[in-house]
Design a protein around this motif. Structure first.
Motif, PDB file in Angstrom:
ATOM      1  N   VAL A   5       0.856  -1.184   0.000  1.00 20.83           N
ATOM      2  CA  VAL A   5       0.000   0.000   0.000  1.00 20.83           C
ATOM      3  C   VAL A   5       0.890   1.231   0.000  1.00 20.83           C
ATOM      4  O   VAL A   5       1.684   1.446   0.938  1.00 20.83           O
ATOM      5  N   VAL A   6       0.789   2.041  -1.033  1.00 17.53           N
ATOM      6  CA  VAL A   6       1.642   3.218  -1.170  1.00 17.53           C
ATOM      7  C   VAL A   6       0.817   4.487  -1.037  1.00 17.53           C
ATOM      8  O   VAL A   6      -0.416   4.482  -1.142  1.00 17.53           O
ATOM      9  N   ILE A   7       1.519   5.588  -0.802  1.00 20.60           N
ATOM     10  CA  ILE A   7       0.889   6.899  -0.583  1.00 20.60           C
ATOM     11  C   ILE A   7       1.211   7.777  -1.784  1.00 20.60           C
ATOM     12  O   ILE A   7       2.388   8.044  -2.071  1.00 20.60           O
ATOM     13  N   THR A   8       0.167   8.224  -2.471  1.00 21.76           N
ATOM     14  CA  THR A   8       0.390   9.006  -3.684  1.00 21.76           C
ATOM     15  C   THR A   8      -0.159  10.429  -3.604  1.00 21.76           C
ATOM     16  O   THR A   8       0.104  11.232  -4.492  1.00 21.76           O
ATOM     17  N   GLY A   9      -0.904  10.734  -2.555  1.00 23.73           N
ATOM     18  CA  GLY A   9      -1.447  12.088  -2.427  1.00 23.73           C
ATOM     19  C   GLY A   9      -1.582  12.484  -0.971  1.00 23.73           C
ATOM     20  O   GLY A   9      -1.901  11.658  -0.114  1.00 23.73           O
ATOM     21  N   LEU A  10      -1.329  13.765  -0.668  1.00 25.61           N
ATOM     22  CA  LEU A  10      -1.420  14.286   0.691  1.00 25.61           C
ATOM     23  C   LEU A  10      -2.245  15.572   0.692  1.00 25.61           C
ATOM     24  O   LEU A  10      -2.104  16.408  -0.199  1.00 25.61           O
ATOM     25  N   GLY A  11      -3.086  15.719   1.721  1.00 27.79           N
ATOM     26  CA  GLY A  11      -3.887  16.936   1.846  1.00 27.79           C
ATOM     27  C   GLY A  11      -4.137  17.263   3.303  1.00 27.79           C
ATOM     28  O   GLY A  11      -4.278  16.361   4.135  1.00 27.79           O
ATOM     29  N   ALA A  12      -4.173  18.550   3.635  1.00 25.31           N
ATOM     30  CA  ALA A  12      -4.396  18.942   5.030  1.00 25.31           C
ATOM     31  C   ALA A  12      -4.866  20.384   5.120  1.00 25.31           C
ATOM     32  O   ALA A  12      -4.568  21.214   4.256  1.00 25.31           O
ATOM     33  N   THR A  13      -5.584  20.671   6.190  1.00 25.70           N
ATOM     34  CA  THR A  13      -5.830  22.041   6.613  1.00 25.70           C
ATOM     35  C   THR A  13      -5.722  22.035   8.128  1.00 25.70           C
ATOM     36  O   THR A  13      -6.365  21.225   8.810  1.00 25.70           O
ATOM     37  N   THR A  14      -4.862  22.890   8.671  1.00 29.52           N
ATOM     38  CA  THR A  14      -4.471  22.814  10.078  1.00 29.52           C
ATOM     39  C   THR A  14      -4.301  24.206  10.683  1.00 29.52           C
ATOM     40  O   THR A  14      -4.397  25.220   9.979  1.00 29.52           O
ATOM     41  N   PRO A  15      -4.010  24.282  11.973  1.00 25.37           N
ATOM     42  CA  PRO A  15      -3.720  25.582  12.589  1.00 25.37           C
ATOM     43  C   PRO A  15      -2.451  26.244  12.063  1.00 25.37           C
ATOM     44  O   PRO A  15      -2.237  27.437  12.304  1.00 25.37           O
ATOM     45  N   LEU A  16      -1.620  25.498  11.341  1.00 25.20           N
ATOM     46  CA  LEU A  16      -0.387  26.057  10.784  1.00 25.20           C
ATOM     47  C   LEU A  16      -0.519  26.466   9.328  1.00 25.20           C
ATOM     48  O   LEU A  16       0.350  27.158   8.796  1.00 25.20           O
ATOM     49  N   GLY A  17      -1.584  26.032   8.662  1.00 24.49           N
ATOM     50  CA  GLY A  17      -1.741  26.387   7.257  1.00 24.49           C
ATOM     51  C   GLY A  17      -2.902  25.681   6.603  1.00 24.49           C
ATOM     52  O   GLY A  17      -3.411  24.676   7.108  1.00 24.49           O
ATOM     53  N   GLY A  18      -3.293  26.204   5.448  1.00 31.01           N
ATOM     54  CA  GLY A  18      -4.443  25.660   4.746  1.00 31.01           C
ATOM     55  C   GLY A  18      -4.117  24.523   3.810  1.00 31.01           C
ATOM     56  O   GLY A  18      -5.007  24.040   3.098  1.00 31.01           O
ATOM     57  N   GLY A 194      -8.084   9.118   6.130  1.00 37.63           N
ATOM     58  CA  GLY A 194      -7.540  10.073   7.088  1.00 37.63           C
ATOM     59  C   GLY A 194      -8.513  10.384   8.194  1.00 37.63           C
ATOM     60  O   GLY A 194      -9.251   9.516   8.665  1.00 37.63           O
ATOM     61  N   GLY A 195      -8.534  11.655   8.614  1.00 36.98           N
ATOM     62  CA  GLY A 195      -9.402  12.052   9.714  1.00 36.98           C
ATOM     63  C   GLY A 195      -9.605  13.547   9.766  1.00 36.98           C
ATOM     64  O   GLY A 195      -8.818  14.317   9.194  1.00 36.98           O
ATOM     65  N   GLY A 242      -6.565  15.820   7.975  1.00 38.21           N
ATOM     66  CA  GLY A 242      -5.456  15.275   7.185  1.00 38.21           C
ATOM     67  C   GLY A 242      -5.947  14.099   6.372  1.00 38.21           C
ATOM     68  O   GLY A 242      -6.697  13.256   6.880  1.00 38.21           O
ATOM     69  N   VAL A 243      -5.563  14.048   5.105  1.00 41.37           N
ATOM     70  CA  VAL A 243      -6.035  12.994   4.197  1.00 41.37           C
ATOM     71  C   VAL A 243      -4.879  12.501   3.338  1.00 41.37           C
ATOM     72  O   VAL A 243      -4.069  13.299   2.854  1.00 41.37           O
ATOM     73  N   MET A 244      -4.816  11.195   3.158  1.00 41.76           N
ATOM     74  CA  MET A 244      -3.879  10.581   2.228  1.00 41.76           C
ATOM     75  C   MET A 244      -4.648   9.836   1.153  1.00 41.76           C
ATOM     76  O   MET A 244      -5.718   9.289   1.420  1.00 41.76           O
ATOM     77  N   ALA A 350      -4.100  11.530  11.561  1.00 42.22           N
ATOM     78  CA  ALA A 350      -3.924  11.650  10.114  1.00 42.22           C
ATOM     79  C   ALA A 350      -2.929  12.753   9.763  1.00 42.22           C
ATOM     80  O   ALA A 350      -2.028  12.558   8.946  1.00 42.22           O
ATOM     81  N   VAL A 351      -3.095  13.928  10.374  1.00 44.81           N
ATOM     82  CA  VAL A 351      -2.167  15.038  10.102  1.00 44.81           C
ATOM     83  C   VAL A 351      -0.748  14.642  10.511  1.00 44.81           C
ATOM     84  O   VAL A 351       0.223  14.895   9.781  1.00 44.81           O
ATOM     85  N   GLU A 352      -0.614  14.002  11.656  1.00 42.57           N
ATOM     86  CA  GLU A 352       0.721  13.641  12.123  1.00 42.57           C
ATOM     87  C   GLU A 352       1.310  12.477  11.330  1.00 42.57           C
ATOM     88  O   GLU A 352       2.533  12.336  11.243  1.00 42.57           O
ATOM     89  N   SER A 353       0.450  11.669  10.714  1.00 40.65           N
ATOM     90  CA  SER A 353       0.961  10.649   9.794  1.00 40.65           C
ATOM     91  C   SER A 353       1.548  11.304   8.548  1.00 40.65           C
ATOM     92  O   SER A 353       2.565  10.845   8.007  1.00 40.65           O
ATOM     93  N   ILE A 354       0.911  12.365   8.084  1.00 42.18           N
ATOM     94  CA  ILE A 354       1.460  13.117   6.950  1.00 42.18           C
ATOM     95  C   ILE A 354       2.833  13.685   7.309  1.00 42.18           C
ATOM     96  O   ILE A 354       3.784  13.612   6.510  1.00 42.18           O
ATOM     97  N   ILE A 355       2.954  14.224   8.513  1.00 44.09           N
ATOM     98  CA  ILE A 355       4.244  14.750   8.961  1.00 44.09           C
ATOM     99  C   ILE A 355       5.286  13.636   9.024  1.00 44.09           C
ATOM    100  O   ILE A 355       6.449  13.820   8.637  1.00 44.09           O
ATOM    101  N   THR A 356       4.868  12.459   9.468  1.00 50.78           N
ATOM    102  CA  THR A 356       5.779  11.313   9.536  1.00 50.78           C
ATOM    103  C   THR A 356       6.271  10.915   8.147  1.00 50.78           C
ATOM    104  O   THR A 356       7.467  10.672   7.937  1.00 50.78           O
ATOM    105  N   VAL A 357       5.344  10.859   7.193  1.00 46.47           N
ATOM    106  CA  VAL A 357       5.702  10.500   5.818  1.00 46.47           C
ATOM    107  C   VAL A 357       6.661  11.536   5.218  1.00 46.47           C
ATOM    108  O   VAL A 357       7.654  11.185   4.566  1.00 46.47           O
TER     109      VAL A 357
END
Length: 414
Positions: A5-18, A194-195, A242-244, A350-357
């Motif tokens: 299972v691979v990750i091909t797309g990342l998306g987020a909106t957070t307190p640090l940015g849209g 994600g979540g 956060g969404v992958m 989910a957001v922190e998984s994006i940061i991990t990746v």
């Protein structure tokens, strides 16, 4: 044969940015998304915690007003993050004439801790104050916990299954885990996973405050969330999504997709110990990390760093530190993004998984913001002061939730 299972797309909106780029930039450069809450109810109810980490970019700056009126805030931010991830993966939203992915091979798995409490409470106020005619006919679709996942599924036209794990602060990580499982079982080729969470409201702040889990460092909002620091006094409530885009490696390679990395293994356990507290011996957390290693076919020595759940609570941070040490040893590097982000509840995993990746992708472990003096009970190598440049092959992201939910996700480089 096991399906990668691979990750091909990342998306987020957070307190640090849209989006993902601004969020990553903020994390790497030591920014903070925590600030004093401006809502009038903060002072009206004399809440002891007057700070939070709301979104930096309002949904109204991204989605049209007509669309926003038909969605709870949690649903809106889920759609925003999912659209970024979808486009980042190289897909276009479906139209009457075109579809980027076979709908019957496309799934959604998007968790939330609470769902749409803002809608529920707002519509209840309208019913009590102005009567039945003022209540929106969309109240139930807006407040239901599966709403964020359902809205995303409508957006991308997913028909392989829509799942909405509700496991408190582990919901976003469990959303990714379920997406991984769908692909591994051959139920889908692509899963948007994600979540999301948006529940900054007087009742949630009051409830957490009464439980004495929130930081009350109101005069220094940016210094309030202090994972592993000896002076930490609680977490800061935030919001975000956060969404992958997860794909089978075969599907991704066939279309020539860019691959960020691999969701290699998943560990899910439950404590069955206490509704809010984790097991004092960390049994569930340890087992989750060990299961993630086993399913990923990794050794402890392969793990370059752990993205810790570390919310900045007095008991929780030490408990997780002990669990990490028992599961992975005391030499593994650790980072804790909640010092910058606050706690995004169902969006956190989910957001922190994006940061991990991205940490694996860039060979850079972000520093833990506000870690000035490490608690002597935290016997770990926690990255502080500045990011650490280090090439790694694998990392683990932890997410733990009220109710005894434990989720550990193992990621590897592409």
């Amino acid at each position: 044969m096991t399906t990668d299972v691979v990750i091909t797309g990342l998306g987020a909106t957070t307190p640090l940015g849209g989006d993902v780029a601004s969020t990553w930039d903020g994390i790497v450069n030591g920014a903070s998304g925590i600030r004093r809450l401006e809502a009038e109810w903060v002072d009206r109810f004399e809440l002891p915690a007057k700070i939070g980490s709301p979104l930096l970019v309002e949904p109204s700056e991204v989605l049209p007003r007509v669309q926003l009126r038909r969605m709870d805030r949690c649903e809106a931010i889920a759609v925003i993050a999912a659209r970024e991830a979808w486009a980042d993966a190289g897909f276009e939203l479906p139209t009457d004439d075109t579809e980027s992915v076979d709908p019957d091979r496309l799934g959604v798995s998007l968790g939330t801790g609470i769902g749409g409490p803002l809608t529920l409470l707002q519509q209840d106020d309208l019913l009590e104050g102005e009567g039945l005619r003022k209540v929106s006919p969309l109240t139930v679709p807006m407040l239901m916990p599966n709403g964020p996942a359902a809205m995303v599924s409508l957006d991308v036209r997913a028909r392989a299954g829509v799942h909405s794990p509700a496991s408190a602060c582990a919901s976003g990580a469990e959303g990714l885990a379920k997406g991984w499982d769908m692909i591994r079982q051959g139920l889908a080729d692509v899963v948007v996973a994600g979540g999301a969470e948006s529940c900054i409201h007087p009742i949630t702040v009051a409830g957490f405050a009464q439980a004495r889990t929130l930081s009350t460092r109101n005069d220094e909002p940016e210094r309030a969330s202090r994972p592993f620091d000896v002076d930490r006094d609680g977490f800061v409530l935030g919001e975000g999504a956060g969404v992958m885009v997860l794909e089978s490696a075969e599907h991704a390679k066939a279309r020539g997709a860019r691959i960020y990395g691999r969701l290699a293994g998943v560990g899910i356990t439950s404590d069955a110990y206490h509704i809010t507290g984790s097991h004092p011996d960390g049994i569930g957390q340890i087992n989750a990390m060990q299961r993630a290693l086993r399913t990923a076919e990794l050794q402890v020595s392969d793990i370059g760093h752990v993205n810790a759940h570390a919310t900045s609570t007095v008991v929780g941070d030490v408990g997780e530190a002990n669990s990490v040490r028992k599961a992975l040893g005391d030499q593994v590097a650790v980072t804790a993004p909640k010092g910058a982000l606050g706690h995004l509840v169902g969006g956190a995993g989910a957001v922190e998984s994006i940061i991990t990746v991205l940490s694996l992708h860039h060979g850079l472990i972000p520093a833990t913001r506000n870690l000035e003096t490490i608690d002597p009970k935290v016997e770990l190598d926690v990255v502080a002061d500045k990011p650490r440049h280090v090439e790694q092959t694998a990392a683990i992201n932890n997410a733990f939730g009220f109710g005894g939910h434990n989720v550990a996700l193992a990621f590897t480089k592409a």
